[in-house]
Design a protein around this motif. Structure first.
Motif, short mmCIF file in Angstrom:
data_model
loop_
_atom_site.label_atom_id
_atom_site.label_comp_id
_atom_site.label_asym_id
_atom_site.label_seq_id
_atom_site.Cartn_x
_atom_site.Cartn_y
_atom_site.Cartn_z
N CYS A 90 0.83 -1.22 0.00
CA CYS A 90 0.00 0.00 0.00
C CYS A 90 0.86 1.26 0.00
O CYS A 90 0.50 2.26 -0.61
N PHE A 123 -7.19 4.45 -0.03
CA PHE A 123 -6.14 4.04 0.90
C PHE A 123 -6.61 4.23 2.34
O PHE A 123 -7.10 5.31 2.69
N CYS A 128 -5.78 -1.04 0.36
CA CYS A 128 -5.57 -0.04 -0.68
C CYS A 128 -6.07 -0.59 -2.02
O CYS A 128 -6.07 -1.81 -2.23
#
Length: 288
Positions: A90, A123, A128
């Motif tokens: 992420c 996110f 994410c």
């Protein structure tokens, strides 16, 4: 001495002011509507909705690796969704999403060759996701692997479980993805697009990937994506990194007639940004 305006003059001035104000207001409203429509056209479904579907296993998985998964949502067929719940991934994707946001501000696409666009992103601490342009598999809508052109090879067929199917020139023609006649046109457009990426946007294209997209009764398109390792530069580019955008994978021709077409178009486009000498250095590094 202050000149007083007659009632008629005041009325005329007010009318003129009101007309200009209304025109300006209408113009602003039109621009806002146009922007909203453009956003609506670009985006598929809500990413939060996609994440919910992902949890319920109602999406079609087309790729999986250490980074996460790539999925399709049938009602939103023009997009693919990259989803991960790994913290390190992420962080990397957040960096890549910022690159896509910058790239989205520019329109450098040609008719035949285009950049992958990020349409939406999400996110939080645990998850994410990014919604990206979908490249349609030339072998049919139900085939979910990517097809990547390798213009350095006359003949090549190699399938990698994670990265997709790599095809050389003869195989691309054999499967009616290109013709021997139109490949030079695509190569010319690739030269232009890469020069715009390198010198107009000032992104080095480090470790990019090329994807074929072809739908029935539509012309083949080449998409450039995977910008997670790329960087923007201010004034002086890193020749090594620019050259690596060509060297990393055998997407671009490196000799013969196709290379001449590619390099000529790359240099001609670079001239528009006063980067001809840099472009020549990049190509020299690439072929030597």
């Amino acid at each position: 001495m202050v000149t007083k305006l007659s009632r008629k003059q005041k009325k005329r001035r007010y009318k003129s002011f009101r007309t200009k104000s209304c025109k300006k207001q209408k113009k602003t409203i039109k621009k806002t509507i146009k922007k909203r429509k453009k956003r609506q056209l670009m985006k598929g479904g809500s990413i939060t909705n996609i994440l919910s579907k992902h949890q319920n296993n109602s999406l079609i998985e087309i790729g999986r690796g250490g980074f996460g998964t790539v999925v399709l949502d049938e009602p939103q067929s023009k997009s693919v969704y990259k989803i991960s719940n790994k913290l390190n991934t992420c962080r990397e994707w957040h960096y890549e999403s910022n690159i896509y946001k910058k790239l989205n501000k520019f329109d450098i696409d040609t008719n035949l060759c285009k950049l992958v666009k990020m349409k939406d992103s999400y996110f939080d601490k645990n998850t994410c996701a990014m919604e990206l342009t979908r490249a349609y598999n030339p072998f049919g809508i139900n085939e979910t692997y990517t097809v990547q052109p390798h213009f350095q090879y006359e003949t090549l067929t190699y399938k990698n479980k994670l990265r997709g199917l790599f095809l050389g020139i003869n195989e691309l023609v054999e499967h009616n993805i290109f013709t021997h006649e139109n490949i030079p046109i695509y190569i010319a457009d690739l030269g232009v697009l890469m020069a715009r990426l390198h010198y107009k946007i000032k992104n080095d294209g480090y470790d990019i990937e090329l994807f074929i997209s072809k739908r029935e009764n539509e012309p083949t398109k080449i998409y450039i994506g995977d910008f997670d390792l790329s960087q923007f530069y201010e004034d002086v580019p890193d020749i090594e990194r620019l050259a690596w955008s060509f060297e990393a994978v055998a997407y671009f021709p490196i000799e013969g007639k196709l290379y001449d077409i590619f390099s000529n178009n790359y240099i001609e486009e670079a001239k528009k940004y006063n980067m001809e000498s840099v472009a020549n250095d990049v190509l020299y590094k690439y072929i030597n």
